[in-house]
Design a protein around this motif. Sequence first.
Motif, PDB file in Angstrom:
ATOM      1  N   ALA A 257       0.436  -1.053   0.530  1.00 31.70           N
ATOM      2  CA  ALA A 257       0.314  -0.059  -0.120  1.00 31.70           C
ATOM      3  C   ALA A 257       0.860   0.920  -0.847  1.00 31.70           C
ATOM      4  O   ALA A 257       0.242   2.490  -0.146  1.00 31.70           O
ATOM      5  N   GLY A 385       8.359  10.362  -1.145  1.00 38.59           N
ATOM      6  CA  GLY A 385       7.178  10.129  -0.691  1.00 38.59           C
ATOM      7  C   GLY A 385       6.531   9.804   0.964  1.00 38.59           C
ATOM      8  O   GLY A 385       5.555  10.660   1.095  1.00 38.59           O
ATOM      9  N   GLY A 401      -1.496  13.675   1.434  1.00 37.58           N
ATOM     10  CA  GLY A 401      -1.594  12.727   1.608  1.00 37.58           C
ATOM     11  C   GLY A 401      -0.339  12.549   0.182  1.00 37.58           C
ATOM     12  O   GLY A 401      -0.259  12.720  -1.496  1.00 37.58           O
ATOM     13  N   VAL A 402       0.325  11.278   0.550  1.00 33.50           N
ATOM     14  CA  VAL A 402       0.825  11.119  -0.519  1.00 33.50           C
ATOM     15  C   VAL A 402       1.300   9.438  -0.971  1.00 33.50           C
ATOM     16  O   VAL A 402       1.271   8.522   0.270  1.00 33.50           O
ATOM     17  N   GLY A 403       0.257   9.128  -1.837  1.00 31.96           N
ATOM     18  CA  GLY A 403      -0.396   7.674  -1.649  1.00 31.96           C
ATOM     19  C   GLY A 403      -0.192   6.493  -2.519  1.00 31.96           C
ATOM     20  O   GLY A 403       0.721   7.722  -3.654  1.00 31.96           O
ATOM     21  N   PRO A 405      -1.158   6.503  -5.785  1.00 35.50           N
ATOM     22  CA  PRO A 405      -1.409   7.267  -7.203  1.00 35.50           C
ATOM     23  C   PRO A 405       0.682   7.079  -7.391  1.00 35.50           C
ATOM     24  O   PRO A 405       0.762   7.265  -8.874  1.00 35.50           O
ATOM     25  N   PHE A 406       0.943   8.275  -6.650  1.00 35.43           N
ATOM     26  CA  PHE A 406       2.462   9.123  -6.462  1.00 35.43           C
ATOM     27  C   PHE A 406       2.990   7.926  -6.879  1.00 35.43           C
ATOM     28  O   PHE A 406       3.870   7.851  -7.975  1.00 35.43           O
TER      29      PHE A 406
ATOM     30  N   MET B  43      -7.628   9.529   0.487  1.00 31.68           N
ATOM     31  CA  MET B  43      -6.703   8.785   1.780  1.00 31.68           C
ATOM     32  C   MET B  43      -8.136   8.852   2.892  1.00 31.68           C
ATOM     33  O   MET B  43      -9.556   9.862   2.884  1.00 31.68           O
ATOM     34  N   GLN B  54     -10.001   1.223  -0.832  1.00 31.23           N
ATOM     35  CA  GLN B  54      -9.621  -0.527   0.007  1.00 31.23           C
ATOM     36  C   GLN B  54     -10.529  -0.343   0.911  1.00 31.23           C
ATOM     37  O   GLN B  54     -10.228  -1.542   1.622  1.00 31.23           O
ATOM     38  N   VAL B  92      -8.164  13.149   2.380  1.00 28.00           N
ATOM     39  CA  VAL B  92      -7.028  13.778   1.702  1.00 28.00           C
ATOM     40  C   VAL B  92      -6.516  13.773  -0.120  1.00 28.00           C
ATOM     41  O   VAL B  92      -7.024  12.464   0.417  1.00 28.00           O
ATOM     42  N   LEU B  93      -5.914  14.162  -0.658  1.00 32.13           N
ATOM     43  CA  LEU B  93      -6.052  13.639  -1.998  1.00 32.13           C
ATOM     44  C   LEU B  93      -4.800  12.808  -1.351  1.00 32.13           C
ATOM     45  O   LEU B  93      -3.052  13.003  -1.015  1.00 32.13           O
ATOM     46  N   LEU B  94      -4.308  11.805  -2.309  1.00 34.21           N
ATOM     47  CA  LEU B  94      -3.114  10.329  -2.318  1.00 34.21           C
ATOM     48  C   LEU B  94      -2.770  10.960  -3.354  1.00 34.21           C
ATOM     49  O   LEU B  94      -1.750  10.016  -3.843  1.00 34.21           O
ATOM     50  N   ASP B  95      -2.674  11.794  -4.218  1.00 34.15           N
ATOM     51  CA  ASP B  95      -1.980  11.918  -5.701  1.00 34.15           C
ATOM     52  C   ASP B  95      -2.106  13.241  -5.691  1.00 34.15           C
ATOM     53  O   ASP B  95      -2.869  13.985  -5.995  1.00 34.15           O
ATOM     54  N   PRO B  96      -0.930  13.910  -5.023  1.00 34.95           N
ATOM     55  CA  PRO B  96      -0.420  15.076  -5.221  1.00 34.95           C
ATOM     56  C   PRO B  96      -0.561  15.749  -6.785  1.00 34.95           C
ATOM     57  O   PRO B  96       0.238  14.921  -7.018  1.00 34.95           O
ATOM     58  N   LEU B 105       7.479  17.506  -4.785  1.00 33.81           N
ATOM     59  CA  LEU B 105       7.237  15.911  -5.529  1.00 33.81           C
ATOM     60  C   LEU B 105       8.034  15.273  -6.621  1.00 33.81           C
ATOM     61  O   LEU B 105       8.075  14.614  -6.963  1.00 33.81           O
ATOM     62  N   TRP B 106       7.166  16.120  -7.300  1.00 33.26           N
ATOM     63  CA  TRP B 106       7.439  15.471  -8.561  1.00 33.26           C
ATOM     64  C   TRP B 106       8.869  15.865  -9.219  1.00 33.26           C
ATOM     65  O   TRP B 106       9.489  15.665 -10.415  1.00 33.26           O
TER      66      TRP B 106
END
Lengths: 671, 333
Positions: A257, A385, A401-403, A405-406, B43, B54, B92-96, B105-106
């Motif tokens: 995960a 991340g 959140g960094v999960g 998808p990133f 999330m 999930q 919150v978004l998990l995809d920043p 991050l990118w």
Amino acid sequence: MLALLGTLGVAGAALGAGLLVVRGARAARPGGGTVDLGAPTRLLLSGAVVAMAAMQLALATDDLTIAYLANHHATTTPFPFDVATAWAALEGSILLWGLVLAGFTWMVHKTYRRSPDELGAAALAVMGLVALFFFGLMLTVANPFEVCVEAVERGCVASTAWPLALAEAPLEGPGPNPLLQNHILMAFHPPMLYLGFVGLTVPYAYAMAALALTRPGAEWLRRSHRSTLVAWSFLTMGIVLGGWWAYEVLSWGGYWAWDPVENASFMPWLVATAFIHSGLVQQRRGMLQAWNLVLVIGAFALTILGTFLTRSGTINSVHSFTQSAIGPVLLVFLVAILTGSFLLFSQRSHMLVGSPRVGDLVSREGAFLANNMILTVFAFVVLIGTTYPLVLEAFTGTRVGVGGPFFNRLAVPLSFLLLLVMGFGPITPWTATPPGLIWRRTRAPGLIALGAGLLTALTVTRIGWVVLAVVLGVFVVAIIVGLLLEQAARRPEPSLLDSLRSVVGGDPGFWSGQLSHVGVVLVALGIAFAANLGDHLEVDMAPGETVAFAGYTVAYTSPFQETEPGRTTRGARLQVGDDAGRSWVMEPAANYFGADTTGVSTPAVRSRPSGDLYVTLLALSSESATITFDTSPMIWLLWVGGLITAGGGVLSIRARGGERRAAALRQTADV
Amino acid sequence: MSERGRNTITLATMTILAVLIVFLVATNPSEDDRVARLGSAIMCPVCQGESIAQSPAPMARDMMDLIEERVAAGASDAEIVDEILSSFSGAVLLDPPVSGPTIVLWAAPVAALLLGLMVIWWWRRAPVTSGEETPTRPVRTRTAVTALATIAVLIVIVVIAGFFLRERTDGLSGVAGLEVESLDEVSNATMEAVIVANQDDPAIDGMRLALAERYFTSGDYQAAFPHFLAVAESEAASASQVVTALIGLGWMAWDGNGEAETALGLLDQALSIDVDSITARYLKGRVLWCGLGDASAAEDLFTALLSSPGLDAESRVLIEEDLTALSESEPCR
């Protein structure tokens, strides 16, 4: 009584570690002469063994006067989970860490040659220093043998480090975290990981020893090679078992995960993998000396960072334990390691200048360079991340959140690049490549791989990632098989089998490495299939109802409840049939442990070669059950591939041993 | 056939195969599972680092239902994400996004890759001194290593500083006899013990309430009862604490003991302190409907609730479901 025994064990081990530092440092000085380091090493190891034995004995006899047991053990905890309770919480896990570290120290000592072996002595001193830190933790902020002096109904609210204090025990403890007593894999996953994490101390210790003694060259690499491979194999196994456990227990059908703590185990793995490869370059061609030191320090620092992330309560995860003073202490240790190591490194940088450069980039060392580049960037992606959200929130209050998808967006292309390099690496010769060689060795594998890709696209799926995984995976395996056959054809042996055997026997280290590569390919295929080709269905079912799903017919028979000591299970009983007329019962359920009223959902999994049927219970009432069905096509490839990867590592440990024996034989023959 | 001819044929076959594969993949009639994709990018607020796709947690299921509903209604991805983020606190978004603070991050991995390539280029160009130490080379290497070390240490220090800052922001103070950063880390047993030891301390109400709510959520009404009662009767407790305690007592009276009248009294008492309490009004509606069979009063209450400010999307869904059931004269669930 057992608290006293345990405390004595810990104290003895700490004393042994301290002596090892002092005497090791003395033996490492030029002209230090012969110093016996056996006694301190044995004291360290036996102290650690006694402490762990005391803990196990306490668990076996339900000695709840020890605060650790009062708060984490229950008399009803069944075997083997009572054994595993020894590392199910903070203090115990540090104890296991210490025991493993003592074991590795003993392993290092076995190669210590007494008469002037400064490098071995200095490495032992560094091992002693790290051991002193961990056993010091156990005597102060993470004492596993504190005695409970004020018990409440279920647990202990006040305890003391003094082992002879008047103890008070609760009637019953709360038991370990319910998640940890749900599956047998949980008894193996943490020790495996610890063997991996802690084993990385050995190459670090040798690296520091080589720097401190100003010894350029690859001796430190050769002598730590075995431990590095042991550590890497166990780390691989630990990570795979962790994923398998998550899949069997956590009910979301996944195995990974990008949870911060999973990442914490993955980062050292990536860096250690890079190190294993670049270490070969240094041993073979004397290159990348400075880079190897960076990797070793990095891998070791990342294991400490991982421990900090797991044990400090900084992050929310299935892995985190409650907060304690250990967090700041570990951070200080981490800073000390980084500053100390790099300071020493910069003081000794003059010894590294002579190392040669990579000439032709189309060569084995060029491939290793590419491999290291990808693995390090991969590790960096995981690191940033994982830590960036913590830092950002702390400084600006912004929650991000960094999960999945990133990480997937970056990890998937990096992994495919890695597979590509893995294909070309083994067929490129060292130093320089004659023209046409690469093409000669890749044309057949390339054709086979593209053919397999087309076949997949025509018959299985046209999803791009899956087809690409098949093409690259088949390419890597075909290259390895091609190379094997090419070399076998040059052998004098009459039968193919004999010549294959002699090829592999001629370079066992290389071929075990290729076996690991095949394992990695299987993992990649398993991930690609399971992630892209699964079916999913969520339904509310009343008893007696039937649904059809992905070729299965599922009838909900009835709800059920089972009570065992310490555990109540409530679930739905399903009668499942498939197209071939086979029929079986599946029972997705929720487990309730002890007085805990929050259930732990446990999926029901039916494994077949084509893939798993994965059934989870979301909600249950007397009228209906909410159930999800998933298929995980070919997911077993992932587990088998992971074990093969680790197995390649184990075989190469033996292979190195064989080479050493052969070298020793040659030496005696020369004499 | 000549070697060259064979090579040409092999290359041509490879190209044809590759083109065929690319064609098949590119023309794949892919069905974009928007619900799953959106769900895996958000999330779950109440669980441990999982996405709502999930998690089996009820809140995550509600959020997934909402996504499904909006996707069916034809809303765009951005609209759905905005709606979820604004109505469920803590989501919150998990995809920043590749903008704002998360651009780091990118950008960082790309920068690392470029830096690595540059280092390799520089390293291959630099002359090999083969053991002979020239005065400049060691200095340069030392500078490089020292710079690397400084960067590593600085990063770690920033992380550490972050760690401590973070603790301070959600720190909890003022509970006598227990020094903790957050009550989340304290076991029920410890809380019980601390409460017993500090019974007369007015500051203990917060902990009592936290413990009572924990018992309450886990369904252990018996254990929750004395703590809710103590807070409801406490003179030191704040108005909102008393309201929470009264609501807890009211709901337990109805759900646990089936005493609808008592529950109604307690909820009214809570509403007399805070007339806008959404929870109290909602529960009052439930008790009226399910306990006393007064469907019309419940319907009025629910309808009024829908227009009250501060109602989150999750509760809205629940209330709308209830109103539908009421309008179709279904019995209370």
